[in-house]
Design an enzyme around this catalytic site. Structure first.
Site, PDB file in Angstrom:
ATOM      1  N   HIS A  99     -26.795 -27.449  26.060  1.00  0.00           N
ATOM      2  CA  HIS A  99     -25.724 -28.061  26.855  1.00  0.00           C
ATOM      3  C   HIS A  99     -24.381 -27.748  26.225  1.00  0.00           C
ATOM      4  CE1 HIS A  99     -27.258 -30.964  23.918  1.00  0.00           C
ATOM      5  NE2 HIS A  99     -26.012 -31.396  23.793  1.00  0.00           N
ATOM      6  N   HIS A 101     -20.504 -28.848  25.822  1.00  0.00           N
ATOM      7  CA  HIS A 101     -19.625 -30.022  25.927  1.00  0.00           C
ATOM      8  C   HIS A 101     -18.232 -29.570  26.362  1.00  0.00           C
ATOM      9  CE1 HIS A 101     -22.019 -32.985  23.398  1.00  0.00           C
ATOM     10  NE2 HIS A 101     -22.579 -31.866  23.001  1.00  0.00           N
TER      11      HIS A 101
END
Ligand code: AMP
Ligand code: ZN
Length: 140
Positions: A99, A101
């Site tokens: 992921h 950010h």
């Protein structure tokens, strides 16, 4: 991955504040934000780190980051943002589903640049830097 939090978000089994979704990528607000608008961008398929991503999925994730970052900044009237991956447990990755950010930043918010994430800076000679650069080139 049945026990992966982000796979469960993709499957709709855990709620999220989704801000973008297509066939390959999803983006949602971080549940424990470092700043208003803190957003996570993930591939829908389970891959643990950036190193595990197929080329086309990596391109889709980066395209979504490229598209969403200005939208996130505009939505919260930010002055900039840090866009980063904790890549592997040693780098602080807690959720083992890759992921990115997007952390909005504000003038005088008291935060730090990306330079603050590592430990003490190493003191490397020119020869050592040359060797590291050559090793990276050779590893590709
Ligand atoms: P990392 O340390 O890079 O693995 O970051 C994981 C991030 O996921 C943290 O910023 C958490 O706040 C966030 N997070 C964990 N669970 C959820 C969830 N259910 N929904 C949204 N964000 C989450
Ligand atoms: Zn997953």
């Amino acid at each position: 991955m049945d026990d992966c939090i982000f796979c469960q978000i993709v499957d709709g089994d855990i709620p999220s504040r989704t801000v973008y979704e297509d066939g390959d990528v999803m983006a949602f607000l971080d549940a424990n934000p470092l700043a208003p608008g803190h957003t996570l961008v993930i591939p829908k398929d389970h891959h643990e780190t950036l190193n595990d991503l197929p080329d086309d999925t990596a391109a889709e994730v980066f395209a979504a980051l490229h598209d969403l970052t200005p939208a996130v900044e505009a939505a919260v009237d930010a002055d900039g943002s840090n866009v980063a991956f904790n890549n592997g447990a040693a780098a602080g990755q807690e959720v083992p589903h890759v992921h990115g950010h997007v952390v909005p930043r504000f003038e005088d918010d008291g935060g730090n640049p990306i330079h603050a994430v590592a430990g003490q800076r190493p003191d490397l000679s020119d020869d050592e830097l040359d060797g590291i650069a050559a090793d990276i080139e050779a590893e590709r």
